[in-house]
Design an enzyme around this catalytic site. Structure first.
Site, PDB file in Angstrom:
ATOM      1  N   TYR A  36      13.236  -4.005   4.360  1.00 16.55           N
ATOM      2  CA  TYR A  36      13.903  -4.235   5.375  1.00 16.55           C
ATOM      3  C   TYR A  36      15.088  -5.143   5.329  1.00 16.55           C
ATOM      4  O   TYR A  36      15.957  -5.428   6.065  1.00 16.55           O
ATOM      5  CB  TYR A  36      13.128  -5.309   6.476  1.00 16.55           C
ATOM      6  CG  TYR A  36      11.968  -4.728   7.170  1.00 16.55           C
ATOM      7  CD1 TYR A  36      11.740  -3.196   7.280  1.00 16.55           C
ATOM      8  CD2 TYR A  36      10.940  -5.484   7.638  1.00 16.55           C
ATOM      9  CE1 TYR A  36      10.634  -2.691   7.941  1.00 16.55           C
ATOM     10  CE2 TYR A  36       9.918  -5.148   8.583  1.00 16.55           C
ATOM     11  CZ  TYR A  36       9.574  -3.679   8.318  1.00 16.55           C
ATOM     12  OH  TYR A  36       8.639  -3.293   9.218  1.00 16.55           O
TER      13      TYR A  36
ATOM     14  N   LYS B 211       1.337   0.805  -2.754  1.00 11.91           N
ATOM     15  CA  LYS B 211       1.445   2.075  -2.884  1.00 11.91           C
ATOM     16  C   LYS B 211       1.869   2.439  -4.284  1.00 11.91           C
ATOM     17  O   LYS B 211       2.828   3.211  -4.396  1.00 11.91           O
ATOM     18  CB  LYS B 211       2.318   2.624  -1.513  1.00 11.91           C
ATOM     19  CG  LYS B 211       2.645   4.305  -1.606  1.00 11.91           C
ATOM     20  CD  LYS B 211       1.189   4.727  -0.779  1.00 11.91           C
ATOM     21  CE  LYS B 211       1.080   6.169  -0.682  1.00 11.91           C
ATOM     22  NZ  LYS B 211      -0.089   6.606  -0.191  1.00 11.91           N
TER      23      LYS B 211
ATOM     24  N   ASP C  32      -2.600   3.122   2.535  1.00 16.26           N
ATOM     25  CA  ASP C  32      -3.194   4.011   3.495  1.00 16.26           C
ATOM     26  C   ASP C  32      -4.698   3.786   3.693  1.00 16.26           C
ATOM     27  O   ASP C  32      -5.289   3.939   4.745  1.00 16.26           O
ATOM     28  CB  ASP C  32      -2.824   5.715   3.258  1.00 16.26           C
ATOM     29  CG  ASP C  32      -2.623   5.795   1.732  1.00 16.26           C
ATOM     30  OD1 ASP C  32      -2.943   5.017   0.927  1.00 16.26           O
ATOM     31  OD2 ASP C  32      -2.624   7.010   1.182  1.00 16.26           O
TER      32      ASP C  32
ATOM     33  N   ASP D 157       3.950  -5.878   8.064  1.00 16.21           N
ATOM     34  CA  ASP D 157       4.198  -5.635   9.373  1.00 16.21           C
ATOM     35  C   ASP D 157       3.111  -4.806  10.162  1.00 16.21           C
ATOM     36  O   ASP D 157       2.614  -5.059  11.160  1.00 16.21           O
ATOM     37  CB  ASP D 157       5.505  -5.029   9.348  1.00 16.21           C
ATOM     38  CG  ASP D 157       6.251  -5.371  10.821  1.00 16.21           C
ATOM     39  OD1 ASP D 157       5.648  -5.747  11.765  1.00 16.21           O
ATOM     40  OD2 ASP D 157       7.239  -4.575  10.920  1.00 16.21           O
TER      41      ASP D 157
ATOM     42  N   ASP E  92      -0.487  -6.059  12.520  1.00 10.38           N
ATOM     43  CA  ASP E  92      -0.428  -5.621  13.781  1.00 10.38           C
ATOM     44  C   ASP E  92      -1.835  -4.845  14.230  1.00 10.38           C
ATOM     45  O   ASP E  92      -2.359  -5.043  14.995  1.00 10.38           O
ATOM     46  CB  ASP E  92       0.500  -4.530  14.314  1.00 10.38           C
ATOM     47  CG  ASP E  92       1.740  -5.485  14.967  1.00 10.38           C
ATOM     48  OD1 ASP E  92       1.968  -6.759  14.805  1.00 10.38           O
ATOM     49  OD2 ASP E  92       2.417  -5.000  15.985  1.00 10.38           O
TER      50      ASP E  92
END
Ligand code: NAD
Length: 353
Positions: free
Chosen positions: A142, A188, A220, A244, A248
């Site tokens: 980001y 990852k 994942d 992020d 959620d």
């Protein structure tokens, strides 16, 4: 009597409604535990654009940095969606987090026994879930450079430095020491070099916390495991974009995004806010669930002000409101004995203090 200076940023949409309810509850614990909260309001997001033309006025940055902690609602809404990206409410929020130096975002996902039926997962899968997601907040993709877009391509860059990873890893291990002493670091590393550095650094830091069990999981797989067997997690440690998305996802284990608080902490100050946004679809109707914000106020008492008893009192009052069947519209389909609006929920929780 102890005194604290609290900066309030209500923001946009339901932000204005939910922060008022958290203040109501803070005042109730203040009365009970002899704490004086001095509030000062600051503008950010759409409200700040309308008043000053700037989504993050300097006065807000200076005021929040000078306060003991900040309670924040939410920003954004369709009214400002067509502005250029750097002038939008959301860019004010990203800049705000960076200026506050709040690099650690703590997002608990707890399933209340009374609401096990509100989750889309089976009760036997989610009963007892108590996860703390520790998300790095001011680095990663980001913020990384270079970034941009032209007519034919767009690009962003995921960068982490060793000190950035070390400081967030310390936060996760220290929290785990106060919980079930397990950290699962999510990355990852099978594909991304930056994730391999993340993993190597977390392993190095873990040697300072021999009592904490460290495991690693690819992002994942973690997305899948959160749905398949969420009880396996205690503390999840991860970077900005993965955190992020996963937080959620974890939030939905509890049944409503309107329940979940967060803390963003750093070296200079800390900001406490619900994980949801400004909910333009229900803004102005007085029906938002204020519990995520009230619970954020409880985190503020616990993590910034060391007022554990006051925080416990808020948590217990929320639980009582849940167990006695008070529900805002988002949860009214689940074991609801009395449907209430935003302000009534604030009154009820304050009265249970
Ligand atoms: P959102 O979280 O605002 O809303 C998603 C859904 O959840 C909506 O149906 C909404 O009504 C519901 N919801 C959210 N909070 C609720 C509550 N307390 N009680 C009951 N229902 C609730 O996400 P969105 O719709 O994707 O975004 C709306 C705006 O909020 C956008 O402008 C976005 O950029 C902004 N946003 C801000 C923040 C923040 O300020 N930290 C975070 C996320 C999104």
């Amino acid at each position: 009597m102890v005194n604290y200076n609290i900066s309030l940023i209500k923001g946009d949409g339901i932000g204005v409604e939910i922060v008022d309810e958290a203040v109501k509850v803070l005042d109730a614990v203040g009365k009970k535990f002899d704490i004086q909260f001095n509030y000062k309001e600051y503008l950010m997001g759409g409200a700040a654009i309308d008043a000053t033309g700037d989504p993050l006025p300097q006065e807000t940055v200076d005021g929040v940095l000078a306060s003991d902690a900040c309670l924040f609602g939410a920003i954004g809404g369709p009214k400002w969606d067509n502005l250029p990206r750097e002038k939008r409410p959301e860019s004010g929020l990203l800049k705000f987090r960076k200026s506050m130096g709040v690099f650690a975002n703590l997002r608990p996902a707890v399933v209340y026994d009374e609401l096990v039926d509100a989750s889309s997962l089976k009760p036997e899968v989610i009963r007892g879930v108590d996860i703390m997601v520790v998300r790095e907040l001011i680095g990663g993709i980001y913020f990384g450079e270079p970034k941009g877009k032209d007519e034919t391509k767009g690009w962003n860059t995921m960068v982490y430095t060793v000190p950035e990873i070390e400081r967030i890893a310390h936060v996760a291990f220290k929290l785990a020491m106060k919980r079930d002493k397990r950290v699962c670091s999510v990355d990852k590393a099978n594909v991304l070099d930056v994730s391999q550095l993340w993993r190597d650094t977390v392993i190095k830091i873990s040697s300072q916390y021999p009592e904490v069990e460290l495991s690693h999981m690819y992002v994942d797989n973690c997305a899948m495991q959160l749905i398949a067997n969420p009880r396996q997690f205690d503390v999840i440690l991860t970077g900005n974009i993965f955190g992020d998305i996963l937080s959620d996802e974890a939030s939905m284990l509890s049944g409503s995004i309107g329940l979940l608080p967060s803390a963003s902490t750093g070296e200079k100050t800390a900001v406490y806010e619900p994980i949801h946004g400004s909910a333009p679809d229900i803004a102005g109707q007085g029906i938002a669930n204020p519990i995520a914000t009230i619970s954020s106020a409880s985190m503020m008492l616990r993590y910034s002000l060391d007022e554990e008893k006051a925080a416990d009192a808020i948590d217990a009052a929320i639980k009582k409101a849940m167990s006695e069947g008070y529900r805002t519209g988002d949860l009214s389909a689940y074991d609801c004995k009395q449907k209430v609006n935003c302000s009534q929920m604030g009154d009820i929780i304050a009265s249970f203090i």
